[in-house]
Design an enzyme around this catalytic site. Structure first.
Site, PDB file in Angstrom:
ATOM      1  N   ASN A  73       0.792  -1.218   0.000  1.00 51.25           N
ATOM      2  CA  ASN A  73       0.151  -0.032   0.096  1.00 51.25           C
ATOM      3  C   ASN A  73       0.966   1.376  -0.018  1.00 51.25           C
ATOM      4  OD1 ASN A  73      -1.757   1.894   0.412  1.00 51.25           O
ATOM      5  ND2 ASN A  73      -2.244   1.405   2.605  1.00 51.25           N
ATOM      6  N   TRP A  74       1.104   1.728  -1.302  1.00 51.71           N
ATOM      7  CA  TRP A  74       1.785   2.881  -1.262  1.00 51.71           C
ATOM      8  C   TRP A  74       1.360   4.459  -0.671  1.00 51.71           C
ATOM      9  CZ3 TRP A  74       4.390   2.420  -6.869  1.00 51.71           C
ATOM     10  CH2 TRP A  74       5.180   0.969  -7.135  1.00 51.71           C
ATOM     11  N   LYS A  75       0.157   4.223  -0.425  1.00 50.87           N
ATOM     12  CA  LYS A  75      -0.329   5.365   0.259  1.00 50.87           C
ATOM     13  C   LYS A  75      -0.140   6.587  -0.791  1.00 50.87           C
ATOM     14  CE  LYS A  75      -0.302   3.258   4.654  1.00 50.87           C
ATOM     15  NZ  LYS A  75      -0.357   3.352   6.029  1.00 50.87           N
ATOM     16  N   HIS A 131      -9.582   1.436   4.614  1.00 55.03           N
ATOM     17  CA  HIS A 131      -8.562   1.647   5.434  1.00 55.03           C
ATOM     18  C   HIS A 131      -8.435   2.322   6.416  1.00 55.03           C
ATOM     19  CE1 HIS A 131      -4.383   2.635   6.393  1.00 55.03           C
ATOM     20  NE2 HIS A 131      -3.997   1.593   5.974  1.00 55.03           N
ATOM     21  N   GLU A 176      -6.980   4.847   7.750  1.00 52.80           N
ATOM     22  CA  GLU A 176      -6.918   6.169   7.343  1.00 52.80           C
ATOM     23  C   GLU A 176      -7.918   6.817   6.612  1.00 52.80           C
ATOM     24  OE1 GLU A 176      -2.811   5.549   5.226  1.00 52.80           O
ATOM     25  OE2 GLU A 176      -2.143   4.982   7.199  1.00 52.80           O
ATOM     26  N   GLU A 233      -5.752  -4.691  10.467  1.00 55.74           N
ATOM     27  CA  GLU A 233      -4.620  -3.789  10.853  1.00 55.74           C
ATOM     28  C   GLU A 233      -4.685  -3.187  11.851  1.00 55.74           C
ATOM     29  OE1 GLU A 233      -2.371  -2.721   6.909  1.00 55.74           O
ATOM     30  OE2 GLU A 233      -4.387  -1.514   6.964  1.00 55.74           O
ATOM     31  N   GLY A 237       2.245   2.193  10.859  1.00 63.06           N
ATOM     32  CA  GLY A 237       3.305   3.176  10.722  1.00 63.06           C
ATOM     33  C   GLY A 237       3.772   3.815  12.027  1.00 63.06           C
ATOM     34  N   SER A 295       3.269  -2.118  10.564  1.00 64.17           N
ATOM     35  CA  SER A 295       4.518  -2.357  10.522  1.00 64.17           C
ATOM     36  C   SER A 295       5.368  -3.627  10.425  1.00 64.17           C
ATOM     37  CB  SER A 295       5.178  -1.735  12.052  1.00 64.17           C
ATOM     38  OG  SER A 295       4.632  -0.502  12.100  1.00 64.17           O
ATOM     39  N   GLY A 313       5.037   1.121   5.025  1.00 63.18           N
ATOM     40  CA  GLY A 313       6.310   1.863   4.856  1.00 63.18           C
ATOM     41  C   GLY A 313       7.413   0.866   4.068  1.00 63.18           C
TER      42      GLY A 313
HETATM   43  P1  PGA Z   1       2.628   0.156   7.773  1.00 67.56           P
HETATM   44  O1  PGA Z   1       1.132   0.427   6.986  1.00 67.56           O
HETATM   45  O2  PGA Z   1       3.004  -1.022   7.069  1.00 67.56           O
HETATM   46  O3  PGA Z   1       3.554   1.448   7.536  1.00 67.56           O
HETATM   47  O4  PGA Z   1       2.516   0.167   9.036  1.00 67.56           O
HETATM   48  C1  PGA Z   1       0.301  -0.540   6.849  1.00 67.56           C
HETATM   49  C2  PGA Z   1      -0.912  -0.154   6.166  1.00 67.56           C
HETATM   50  O5  PGA Z   1      -1.353   1.138   6.597  1.00 67.56           O
HETATM   51  O6  PGA Z   1      -1.567  -0.680   5.202  1.00 67.56           O
END
Ligand code: PGA
Length: 251
Positions: free
Chosen positions: A9-11, A95, A97, A167, A173, A213, A235
């Site tokens: 997931n490159w966000k 997600h 976010e 998640e 993150g 993470s 990340g």
């Molecule tokens: P992260 O993000 O690996 O940076 O913790 C995971 C995600 O939000 O899908």
């Protein structure tokens, strides 16, 4: 046997040219990845370019969101047909976010999940508790509502197509990963909910990814758990070598 699935997931990272560089580097690292489903989820603007880079490989492309509607007056939204034309196969939905910053609710996430399935896109439905939920002992309660509402009215035979990503929000993150025991516990709990909702066959078939993470040094242990069928990587997906190392840990 569930095939493992590792999705990046490159966000909101990578311009088109940067995305082409990253996808090309990942492609070089993963010449043979047939044992694992590998999915790259760049921002919308780079979907076409990344699709072109991986077109002759087994690597597939996903989007990070999708409208629940067909087309029309929905400023800023992207529809399933726009994605499919760019060879998108998966779509991340709900997600944390998007739940947190854009106030997406289970109702709308469920509409998106059903729309994606109807149009032969594979949803990756994200669920997970916040730190305060975990500290209050509400992890199962919160996750159960998200799973039941997000997958409401989804027929049993769709569970081979859809993916669930557990998640924990406090691990995204932050560098704090759930321990493999903590993650396994929630994954098994989610599989139990699916069994209750649509039966054992669907529960045994559905793939449940861990996200939060996940890195090359903790991936193998997480992926060795019986109910962890892959990872949704943020990340570490922005670095070709790290992402490839996680894919290799899933082989
Ligand atoms: P992260 O993000 O690996 O940076 O913790 C995971 C995600 O939000 O899908």
């Amino acid at each position: 046997m569930r095939k493992k699935i590792i999705a990046g997931n490159w966000k909101m990272n990578k311009t088109v040219s940067e995305a082409v560089d990253l996808a090309s580097a990942i492609k070089r690292e993963l010449a043979d990845c047939s044992a694992v489903d590998v999915v790259l989820c760049p921002p919308f603007t780079a979907v076409k370019a990344v699709s072109d880079v991986v077109s002759e490989t087994l690597i597939t492309v996903g989007a990070q969101n999708m409208s629940s509607e067909e087309n029309g007056a929905y400023t800023g939204e992207i529809s399933h047909s726009m994605l499919k034309e760019l060879f998108v196969r998966y779509v991340i939905l709900g997600h944390s976010e998007r739940r947190e910053y854009y106030k997406e609710t289970d109702f709308w996430i469920n509409k998106k999940v059903k729309k994606a399935l109807e149009k032969n896109l594979r949803p990756i439905l994200c669920v997970g508790e916040k730190l305060e939920d975990r500290e209050a002992g509400n992890t199962e309660k919160v996750v159960e509502v998200q799973v039941r509402e997000g997958l409401k009215d989804v027929p049993a035979d769709a569970y081979t197509e859809l993916v669930i990503a557990y998640e924990p929000v406090w691990a995204i993150g932050t560098g704090k990963t759930a321990t493999s025991e903590q993650a396994q516990e929630v994954h098994a709990f989610i599989r139990g909910i699916i069994k209750d909702m649509v039966g054992k066959e669907a529960a045994d078939a559905v793939r449940i990814q861990y996200g939060g993470s996940m890195k090359p040094d903790n991936a193998a242990e997480l992926l060795a758990q019986p109910d962890i069928d892959g990872g949704l990587i943020g990340g570490a997906a922005l670095d070709a070598k790290s992402f490839a190392a996680i894919v290799k840990a899933a082989m």
